[in-house]
Write a protein that holds these residues in place. Structure first.
Motif, PDB file in Angstrom:
ATOM      1  N   ILE A  28      34.568  38.637  51.298  1.00  0.00           N
ATOM      2  CA  ILE A  28      35.355  39.756  50.948  1.00  0.00           C
ATOM      3  C   ILE A  28      35.022  40.622  49.848  1.00  0.00           C
ATOM      4  CG2 ILE A  28      37.610  40.336  50.216  1.00  0.00           C
ATOM      5  CD1 ILE A  28      38.658  37.834  51.495  1.00  0.00           C
ATOM      6  N   LEU A  29      34.770  41.839  49.696  1.00  0.00           N
ATOM      7  CA  LEU A  29      34.317  42.743  48.521  1.00  0.00           C
ATOM      8  C   LEU A  29      35.748  43.293  48.184  1.00  0.00           C
ATOM      9  CD1 LEU A  29      31.507  44.485  50.297  1.00  0.00           C
ATOM     10  CD2 LEU A  29      31.687  42.647  48.829  1.00  0.00           C
ATOM     11  N   PHE A  30      36.010  43.307  46.787  1.00  0.00           N
ATOM     12  CA  PHE A  30      37.213  43.852  46.096  1.00  0.00           C
ATOM     13  C   PHE A  30      36.932  44.239  44.956  1.00  0.00           C
ATOM     14  CE2 PHE A  30      36.557  39.378  45.170  1.00  0.00           C
ATOM     15  CZ  PHE A  30      37.406  39.277  43.880  1.00  0.00           C
ATOM     16  N   THR A  32      38.371  44.893  41.276  1.00  0.00           N
ATOM     17  CA  THR A  32      39.309  44.308  40.152  1.00  0.00           C
ATOM     18  C   THR A  32      39.027  44.538  38.890  1.00  0.00           C
ATOM     19  OG1 THR A  32      40.114  42.188  39.614  1.00  0.00           O
ATOM     20  CG2 THR A  32      37.922  42.144  40.484  1.00  0.00           C
ATOM     21  N   ASN A  33      39.811  44.364  38.010  1.00  0.00           N
ATOM     22  CA  ASN A  33      39.505  44.509  36.562  1.00  0.00           C
ATOM     23  C   ASN A  33      39.371  43.073  35.790  1.00  0.00           C
ATOM     24  OD1 ASN A  33      42.076  43.505  36.297  1.00  0.00           O
ATOM     25  ND2 ASN A  33      42.846  45.118  35.335  1.00  0.00           N
ATOM     26  N   HIS A  34      38.859  41.955  36.764  1.00  0.00           N
ATOM     27  CA  HIS A  34      38.661  40.636  36.282  1.00  0.00           C
ATOM     28  C   HIS A  34      37.899  40.595  34.989  1.00  0.00           C
ATOM     29  CE1 HIS A  34      38.682  36.273  36.303  1.00  0.00           C
ATOM     30  NE2 HIS A  34      37.293  36.509  36.472  1.00  0.00           N
ATOM     31  N   GLY A  35      36.859  41.510  34.900  1.00  0.00           N
ATOM     32  CA  GLY A  35      35.837  41.276  33.759  1.00  0.00           C
ATOM     33  C   GLY A  35      36.101  42.299  32.729  1.00  0.00           C
ATOM     34  N   GLY A  36      37.407  42.641  32.558  1.00  0.00           N
ATOM     35  CA  GLY A  36      37.934  43.593  31.611  1.00  0.00           C
ATOM     36  C   GLY A  36      38.052  45.035  31.797  1.00  0.00           C
ATOM     37  N   SER A  37      37.040  45.477  32.733  1.00  0.00           N
ATOM     38  CA  SER A  37      37.321  46.706  33.473  1.00  0.00           C
ATOM     39  C   SER A  37      36.975  46.875  34.734  1.00  0.00           C
ATOM     40  CB  SER A  37      36.245  47.812  32.893  1.00  0.00           C
ATOM     41  OG  SER A  37      36.454  47.894  31.366  1.00  0.00           O
ATOM     42  N   TYR A  38      37.582  47.766  35.631  1.00  0.00           N
ATOM     43  CA  TYR A  38      37.349  47.548  37.106  1.00  0.00           C
ATOM     44  C   TYR A  38      35.710  47.414  37.438  1.00  0.00           C
ATOM     45  CZ  TYR A  38      42.190  47.939  38.300  1.00  0.00           C
ATOM     46  OH  TYR A  38      43.516  47.593  38.652  1.00  0.00           O
ATOM     47  N   ASP A  39      35.423  46.754  38.476  1.00  0.00           N
ATOM     48  CA  ASP A  39      34.200  46.616  39.239  1.00  0.00           C
ATOM     49  C   ASP A  39      34.340  46.140  40.509  1.00  0.00           C
ATOM     50  OD1 ASP A  39      31.854  47.833  37.985  1.00  0.00           O
ATOM     51  OD2 ASP A  39      32.235  46.538  36.059  1.00  0.00           O
ATOM     52  N   VAL A  40      33.226  46.151  41.274  1.00  0.00           N
ATOM     53  CA  VAL A  40      33.452  45.399  42.403  1.00  0.00           C
ATOM     54  C   VAL A  40      32.822  43.937  42.689  1.00  0.00           C
ATOM     55  CG1 VAL A  40      32.460  45.611  44.876  1.00  0.00           C
ATOM     56  CG2 VAL A  40      33.234  47.827  43.788  1.00  0.00           C
ATOM     57  N   GLU A  42      32.442  40.026  44.858  1.00  0.00           N
ATOM     58  CA  GLU A  42      32.490  39.584  46.115  1.00  0.00           C
ATOM     59  C   GLU A  42      32.981  38.132  46.100  1.00  0.00           C
ATOM     60  OE1 GLU A  42      28.792  39.031  47.897  1.00  0.00           O
ATOM     61  OE2 GLU A  42      28.123  37.837  46.238  1.00  0.00           O
ATOM     62  N   LEU A  43      33.780  37.835  47.166  1.00  0.00           N
ATOM     63  CA  LEU A  43      34.212  36.440  47.330  1.00  0.00           C
ATOM     64  C   LEU A  43      33.708  35.835  48.796  1.00  0.00           C
ATOM     65  CD1 LEU A  43      37.835  35.184  46.521  1.00  0.00           C
ATOM     66  CD2 LEU A  43      36.700  34.727  48.986  1.00  0.00           C
ATOM     67  N   CYS A  44      32.927  34.709  48.444  1.00  0.00           N
ATOM     68  CA  CYS A  44      32.608  34.048  49.694  1.00  0.00           C
ATOM     69  C   CYS A  44      33.350  33.310  50.651  1.00  0.00           C
ATOM     70  CB  CYS A  44      31.158  33.227  49.214  1.00  0.00           C
ATOM     71  SG  CYS A  44      30.442  32.262  50.726  1.00  0.00           S
ATOM     72  N   LEU A  45      33.399  33.609  51.803  1.00  0.00           N
ATOM     73  CA  LEU A  45      34.739  32.952  52.475  1.00  0.00           C
ATOM     74  C   LEU A  45      34.347  31.426  52.870  1.00  0.00           C
ATOM     75  CD1 LEU A  45      35.713  35.624  54.936  1.00  0.00           C
ATOM     76  CD2 LEU A  45      37.341  35.040  53.045  1.00  0.00           C
ATOM     77  N   ASP A  46      33.344  30.999  52.624  1.00  0.00           N
ATOM     78  CA  ASP A  46      33.041  29.764  53.031  1.00  0.00           C
ATOM     79  C   ASP A  46      32.954  28.832  51.428  1.00  0.00           C
ATOM     80  OD1 ASP A  46      32.373  30.002  55.597  1.00  0.00           O
ATOM     81  OD2 ASP A  46      30.288  30.740  55.107  1.00  0.00           O
ATOM     82  N   SER A  47      32.645  29.374  50.575  1.00  0.00           N
ATOM     83  CA  SER A  47      32.618  28.441  49.316  1.00  0.00           C
ATOM     84  C   SER A  47      33.546  28.845  48.263  1.00  0.00           C
ATOM     85  CB  SER A  47      31.193  28.639  48.454  1.00  0.00           C
ATOM     86  OG  SER A  47      31.175  29.987  48.073  1.00  0.00           O
ATOM     87  N   LEU A  48      34.358  30.055  48.359  1.00  0.00           N
ATOM     88  CA  LEU A  48      35.415  30.662  47.722  1.00  0.00           C
ATOM     89  C   LEU A  48      34.854  30.971  46.246  1.00  0.00           C
ATOM     90  CD1 LEU A  48      38.708  28.771  48.775  1.00  0.00           C
ATOM     91  CD2 LEU A  48      37.678  30.915  49.623  1.00  0.00           C
ATOM     92  N   GLU A  49      33.599  31.060  46.275  1.00  0.00           N
ATOM     93  CA  GLU A  49      32.842  31.571  45.028  1.00  0.00           C
ATOM     94  C   GLU A  49      32.899  33.047  44.824  1.00  0.00           C
ATOM     95  OE1 GLU A  49      28.936  29.960  44.835  1.00  0.00           O
ATOM     96  OE2 GLU A  49      29.343  27.904  44.451  1.00  0.00           O
ATOM     97  N   THR A  50      33.066  33.658  43.519  1.00  0.00           N
ATOM     98  CA  THR A  50      33.022  34.855  43.317  1.00  0.00           C
ATOM     99  C   THR A  50      31.929  35.317  42.496  1.00  0.00           C
ATOM    100  OG1 THR A  50      34.348  34.600  41.336  1.00  0.00           O
ATOM    101  CG2 THR A  50      35.466  35.212  43.380  1.00  0.00           C
TER     102      THR A  50
END
Length: 579
Positions: A28-30, A32-40, A42-50
Motif C-alpha cells: 500500500i502506498l499512502f 502521511t505526515n508521520h515523519g513530521g511533514s507529508y510524504d509518500v 509504503e506498507l508491505c502487506l505481508d510483513s506490515l513494515e513501513t
C-alpha cells in the motif's frame, strides 16, 4: 485537580491523506505526515513494515502505480497547485510536465495500460483533460473544457470510452459518456440541477455511478453505453451514497447519514444489499485489491486516521498502528430546532472536568459538515476542559440536496441564525453560559466566526479565525478563474449583488466585534488570500481591539507540517485560557 493534556501527548498520531494499492508488489502506498511533514510511504502487506519513499515534505492528493513505478501529485508548502511527479528509487520526485508548473492538476483516472487521465487548468481555466503515458513518458490532450470545468471521472478498461463531468456548482454536476468523439449524457433528457459522483466501469458496457437526479439523496444508478439505457439500481432510505468500489462480483457502497458513515455490500445480479460493520465512524477512501480484499481509510472522533483491511472472516484489522495512547473525549450527536423550525444536527464534546468555557465551532465548506472524525485540535481543547459545540447548519452535506442547497446565495443569514439558535438551545439546556463562549472556525468557519462576533457580540468573549474570509466582495474577485463560477454561485455576484455581499461581510461589522481576537493564515493560501486576514487585522487594530495575528510562511489553506500545527494549537489554547 484537573489533569491538563499537552498537545505533544495527543499528537503522537498521524494524518493520512490518501492511499493506493500496488497489487504486483503487494504493498500500500499512502501520503502521511508521520515523519513530521507529508510524504509518500509504503506498507508491505505481508510483513506490515513501513518505509518512507519520498523526502519532499509536501502533501499528495493522488497516487498511482504501474509496473513498479510510483506516481504522485505534490503541491508546494500548501499552495494546492498539485502537479504529477514520478517518484524515483532514491526518493527524488520528478515533475511529469515542467510546463504545467504553477497550475493545478485535479481528479485523475487510471488504466491498466499505464495511462493517467488527469484534469488540469494549465492554459484553460475551464480545465483540460490530459492523458499521460507512464511507459512512453508522453502526454496527449483528450478534451478541452468549454461550458464548465471538466473532470475525467472514469475510463473504460479498453479505453474505448470515458466518462467526464461538468461542474456548474457543488449541487449541479452532470456526467457524460464520450464514445468515438461524441458525448452522451448518463441520464438522458435530464431536467434541472443534479449531481453525479463516483463513476465505475464494470466491463466495457456497464457503468455504475451515484446521482441525486430526481431525489434528495444520492443513489446507485447504471448506464449502458451500447443502448443508452439509464437505470436506478439502489437507494437506501435516509442515507446519502458517497462512494463505491467493486470487489469481485459485488459492489461496496459507502453512505453518509448525518455525522456518521456506513458500509453496504450490494450484489447487482440479485439486487441483495446488506450492511457491513465498520471499524470507524467516517470514511475517506475505500479500495479493493485484485483478490477482492477490502481496504478502508477512515477515522472516528476518538480514533485517528488509519487504513484497515477486512479479513476472510469479515473482521477488520488496522494496518497503520499510529495511534494516540491517551483516552479521548467521545462526542455525541444532538439535534435542536432552528429559528424557522428546521431541525439541525450537531456534535457536542463534553469534557469530564469542564472549565466553564464553551467553544462554538462552525465548520468549513460551507457545503461540508462536522462529523465524527479525527479532530486533534478539538480533542486537545476538550481534554483540557473546553465544551465544544459544532452545528451542521443549513448547507451542510449528509442531509439531502435540498438542505445542502440552502446555503447557495445565502452565506451570512440562514447558517448564522442556525448557529445562534444552537447557542440559545445550549443555554436553555443549562449546558452553556452566555458571554462565556468563544467562537472559532477555519475557512468558511473562520468567516462565520468573524460574522457572528460582529453581529452577535453579546454571546462571545473571544474569537479565533483560521484562514477565514473577511470581505465577500474581495474574496470573490480574487478567486481563481477555475473556481470563480462555482464561488459566484455559492456567494453571489460582486457586481449585481454588491449590497447583499457587503451586508454579509464580517468587515462591515468591525465596530461591533467582540474582542479579543486571534487570527491565523497561511501565506501560500490560494483559496482564501492572506489579504482577507490582513485587511481585518488592520481594521481591528485601528479600532483598538486586541488582536494577535499569526502568518505561517510555509502553509496554505490547511496545515501540512506538524511543527506549525502544534505551535498554532498551543497558541489557540493559550489565547482561550486568558479569556
Amino acid at each position: 485537580m484537573m489533569t491538563l493534556i499537552a498537545i505533544q501527548d495527543l499528537y503522537q498520531t498521524t494524518a493520512i491523506a490518501c492511499f493506493t494499492v500496488d497489487d504486483e508488489r503487494r504493498r500500500i502506498l499512502f501520503s502521511t505526515n508521520h515523519g513530521g511533514s507529508y510524504d509518500v510511504w509504503e506498507l508491505c502487506l505481508d510483513s506490515l513494515e513501513t518505509n518512507r519513499l519520498t523526502f519532499s515534505n509536501q502533501h499528495s492528493s493522488s497516487l498511482f502505480t504501474y509496473d513498479g513505478n510510483v506516481f504522485a501529485t505534490f503541491d508546494r508548502d500548501g499552495d494546492e497547485h498539485y502537479q504529477w511527479h514520478r517518484v524515483m528509487d532514491d526518493g527524488q520526485i520528478i515533475p511529469l510536465s515542467e510546463e504545467e508548473n504553477g497550475s493545478t492538476a485535479y481528479f485523475a483516472s487510471f488504466t491498466s495500460q499505464g495511462h493517467i487521465y488527469y484534469s488540469t487548468n494549465h492554459l484553460n481555466p475551464l480545465i483540460n483533460v490530459m492523458r499521460y503515458d507512464a511507459v512512453l513518458g508522453t502526454k496527449t490532450l483528450v478534451q478541452k473544457g468549454e461550458a464548465a470545468p471538466v473532470v475525467c471521472a472514469a475510463v473504460a478498461p479498453d479505453e474505448s470510452s470515458y466518462v467526464y463531468t461538468e461542474s456548474y456548482s457543488n449541487t449541479h454536476v452532470p456526467a457524460y459518456c464520450m464514445v468515438g468523439g461524441k458525448a452522451y449524457p448518463l441520464i438522458p433528457d435530464a431536467v434541472g440541477p443534479y449531481s453525479t459522483q463516483d463513476v465505475l466501469y464494470d466491463g466495457g458496457d456497464q457503468i455504475y455511478f451515484l446521482t441525486d437526479y430526481g431525489e434528495d439523496f444520492h443513489y446507485l444508478a447504471s448506464y449502458k453505453p451500447s443502448t443508452g439505457l439509464f437505470q436506478k439500481e439502489l437507494s437506501i432510505e435516509g442515507e446519502n451514497m458517497k462512494g463505491l468500489c467493486k470487489a469481485e462480483d459485488e459492489l461496496i457502497l459507502t453512505t453518509e447519514k448525518g455525522v456518521r458513515d456506513h458500509l453496504h455490500r450490494y450484489f447487482p445480479e440479485d439486487g441483495n444489499c446488506t450492511r457491513i460493520g465498520a471499524p470507524c465512524d467516517t470514511f475517506n477512501q475505500l479500495k479493493a485489491t485484485s483478490d477482492g480484499t477490502l481496504l478502508l481509510l477512515g477515522s472516528s472522533a476518538h480514533a485517528s486516521d488509519a487504513i484497515y483491511h477486512m479479513d476472510l472472516d469479515g473482521r477488520w484489522e488496522c494496518l497503520t498502528p499510529y495511534r494516540v495512547k491517551i483516552k479521548r473525549v467521545k462526542p455525541v450527536a444532538v439535534e435542536y430546532p432552528s429559528f424557522d423550525g428546521l431541525t439541525i444536527e450537531g456534535i457536542l464534546y463534553r469534557p469530564d472536568e469542564p472549565n466553564g468555557m464553551t467553544i462554538l465551532w462552525p465548520h468549513g465548506g460551507p457545503q461540508k459538515s462536522e462529523r465524527l472524525k479525527d479532530r486533534p485540535l478539538l480533542q486537545y481543547l476538550a481534554l483540557n476542559g473546553y465544551t465544544i459545540f459544532a452545528p451542521n447548519f443549513r448547507g451542510s452535506v449528509g442531509y439531502g440536496a435540498s438542505f445542502m442547497k440552502q446555503v447557495e446565495g445565502d452565506w451570512g443569514v440562514g447558517p448564522r441564525l442556525d448557529c445562534v439558535a444552537g447557542m440559545d438551545w445550549l443555554i436553555a439546556e443549562g449546558l452553556v453560559e452566555k458571554g462565556r463562549i468563544a467562537v472559532m472556525g477555519g475557512s468558511y468557519g473562520g468567516y462565520m466566526s468573524l460574522l457572528l462576533s460582529g453581529r452577535h457580540p453579546e454571546y462571545f468573549c473571544g474569537t479565533v479565525d483560521i484562514f477565514g474570509i473577511s470581505d465577500l466582495i474581495s474574496y470573490v474577485e480574487a478567486a481563481p478563474e477555475t473556481l470563480k463560477p462555482l464561488i459566484v454561485n455559492l456567494v453571489g455576484d460582486p457586481v449585481g449583488q454588491r449590497e447583499k455581499l457587503v451586508a454579509e461581510s464580517p468587515i462591515t461589522y468591525v465596530e461591533d466585534m467582540a474582542g479579543p481576537m486571534l487570527i491565523i493564515h497561511g501565506k501560500n493560501d490560494t483559496r482564501v488570500r492572506p489579504e482577507e486576514s490582513e485587511r481585518i487585522v488592520g481594521r481591528l487594530r485601528e479600532r483598538g481591539i486586541p488582536v494577535q495575528y499569526i502568518l505561517l510562511e510555509d502553509e496554505g489553506h490547511s496545515f501540512s507540517k506538524h511543527d506549525n500545527e502544534v505551535m498554532v494549537y498551543q497558541e489557540i489554547k493559550h489565547f482561550l485560557d486568558t479569556l
